[in-house]
Design a protein around this motif. Structure first.
Motif, PDB file in Angstrom:
ATOM      1  N   PHE A  61      60.473  49.857  52.565  1.00 30.22           N
ATOM      2  CA  PHE A  61      59.565  50.955  52.809  1.00 30.22           C
ATOM      3  C   PHE A  61      59.204  51.498  51.393  1.00 30.22           C
ATOM      4  N   ALA A  62      59.766  51.396  50.236  1.00 30.47           N
ATOM      5  CA  ALA A  62      59.435  51.603  48.999  1.00 30.47           C
ATOM      6  C   ALA A  62      58.370  50.563  48.523  1.00 30.47           C
ATOM      7  N   ARG A  63      58.437  49.352  48.916  1.00 29.56           N
ATOM      8  CA  ARG A  63      57.397  48.405  48.687  1.00 29.56           C
ATOM      9  C   ARG A  63      56.190  48.692  49.223  1.00 29.56           C
ATOM     10  N   TRP A  64      56.447  48.913  50.440  1.00 29.12           N
ATOM     11  CA  TRP A  64      54.844  49.299  51.065  1.00 29.12           C
ATOM     12  C   TRP A  64      54.367  50.463  50.267  1.00 29.12           C
ATOM     13  N   TRP A  65      55.243  51.494  49.959  1.00 26.08           N
ATOM     14  CA  TRP A  65      54.491  52.620  49.537  1.00 26.08           C
ATOM     15  C   TRP A  65      53.911  52.086  47.995  1.00 26.08           C
ATOM     16  N   ASN A  66      54.555  51.127  47.174  1.00 25.96           N
ATOM     17  CA  ASN A  66      53.850  50.789  46.008  1.00 25.96           C
ATOM     18  C   ASN A  66      52.793  49.826  46.110  1.00 25.96           C
ATOM     19  N   GLN A  67      52.763  49.149  47.475  1.00 28.09           N
ATOM     20  CA  GLN A  67      51.420  48.401  47.709  1.00 28.09           C
ATOM     21  C   GLN A  67      50.270  49.245  48.125  1.00 28.09           C
ATOM     22  N   SER A  68      50.695  50.417  48.641  1.00 26.05           N
ATOM     23  CA  SER A  68      49.607  51.460  49.017  1.00 26.05           C
ATOM     24  C   SER A  68      48.943  51.989  47.845  1.00 26.05           C
ATOM     25  N   LEU A  69      49.801  52.308  46.782  1.00 24.80           N
ATOM     26  CA  LEU A  69      49.374  52.920  45.619  1.00 24.80           C
ATOM     27  C   LEU A  69      48.521  51.740  44.830  1.00 24.80           C
ATOM     28  N   ASP A  70      49.005  50.620  45.015  1.00 23.66           N
ATOM     29  CA  ASP A  70      47.933  49.481  44.401  1.00 23.66           C
ATOM     30  C   ASP A  70      46.529  49.482  44.987  1.00 23.66           C
ATOM     31  N   ASN A  71      46.584  49.735  46.245  1.00 24.34           N
ATOM     32  CA  ASN A  71      45.234  49.763  46.936  1.00 24.34           C
ATOM     33  C   ASN A  71      44.563  50.839  46.387  1.00 24.34           C
ATOM     34  N   TYR A  72      45.103  52.044  46.437  1.00 24.44           N
ATOM     35  CA  TYR A  72      44.445  53.383  45.834  1.00 24.44           C
ATOM     36  C   TYR A  72      43.988  53.196  44.644  1.00 24.44           C
ATOM     37  N   ASN A  73      44.816  52.575  43.528  1.00 25.46           N
ATOM     38  CA  ASN A  73      44.450  52.477  42.113  1.00 25.46           C
ATOM     39  C   ASN A  73      43.280  51.315  42.007  1.00 25.46           C
ATOM     40  N   ALA A  74      43.132  50.355  42.771  1.00 25.71           N
ATOM     41  CA  ALA A  74      42.214  49.297  42.749  1.00 25.71           C
ATOM     42  C   ALA A  74      40.894  49.896  43.094  1.00 25.71           C
ATOM     43  N   ASN A  75      40.960  51.233  43.717  1.00 23.24           N
ATOM     44  CA  ASN A  75      39.619  51.940  44.096  1.00 23.24           C
ATOM     45  C   ASN A  75      39.569  53.131  43.233  1.00 23.24           C
TER      46      ASN A  75
END
Length: 239
Positions: A61-75
């Motif tokens: 769950f934490a890893r999914w959240w981290n990846q989600s923030l990666d996607n936000y940051n990439a934008n």
């Protein structure tokens, strides 16, 4: 969805001449992380049973959240605040995920703990270059001691602000009769309180909700849920 957030974020920055604060919350994790294999219809975090012990997928769950923030940051989006789960205390037919204040494993229930999920996300996000502040638990309302029960079960040093909605513990036609605003406001007043979703009632009760939130609870923020909607809200958005 991130594309829409990117467009809105840039437009707001252009209008104001400075970046805006953004809060990101989750209505529910993806189906592969859910015990019912569905984003909808309740369910909790997926788990395995080994040697009679239930192991919930907090790390995943934490890893999914981290990846989600990666996607936000990439934008180009760097959320100021993150709430790990919208209304963890509500069994919804739409995207959702049940989390109890702490793990509940019994003959009738096997539900992950919000406190352990928060720990996992917090610890994972500490490795980021820009670390968002965590808000929670975003309970449905301020009644039934729900906010207190969730917060008392977690490590408050990992929580920047106490967040909740207003769908119970209030009266949408006459908010002035509610004593729960003051009750919740006296609960851990050293931690900022955020009202993060509500929009029911006419304009005059809304004014009362705002007054009770800011005066009785000493909330630092009030998010008007119906701010931007087709044929509604306070802001008209073409198409």
């Amino acid at each position: 969805m991130i594309g829409r957030v990117k467009e809105f974020n840039q437009a707001a920055k252009t209008s104001l001449g400075k970046p805006i604060d953004i809060m990101v919350t989750s209505w529910g994790p993806p189906a592969y992380l859910k015990s019912n294999n569905s984003q909808s219809n309740g369910g909790t975090l997926k788990y395995t049973v080994s040697g009679g012990k239930v192991n919930f997928q907090y790390a995943e769950f934490a890893r999914w959240w981290n990846q989600s923030l990666d996607n936000y940051n990439a934008n180009g989006i760097y959320p100021t605040y993150v709430s790990i789960q919208n209304e963890p205390d509500f069994l919804a037919t739409y995207e959702s995920c049940l989390l109890k204040p702490s793990e509940t494993v019994s003959a009738t229930d096997t539900i992950a703990g919000y406190n352990k999920a928060l720990d996992a996300v917090y610890d994972t996000l500490q490795l980021r270059s820009k670390i968002p502040l965590l808000l929670g638990p975003e309970c449905v309302g301020i009644g039934y001691n729900n906010v207190e029960n969730y917060v008392n079960a977690l490590n408050t040093s990992k929580l920047y602000g106490i967040a909740h909605h207003l769908y119970h513990g209030t009266n949408e036609t006459d908010p002035f009769v509610s004593t729960d605003f003051a009750k919740v406001g006296s609960f851990k007043p050293q931690i900022p309180h955020f009202q993060t979703e509500y929009s029911r009632g006419d304009w005059f009760p809304l004014a009362g909700m705002l007054y009770k939130s800011f005066n009785d609870e000493n909330a630092v923020a009030y998010l008007f849920w119906d701010l931007i909607w087709d044929n509604g809200g306070l802001v008209d958005l073409d198409f």
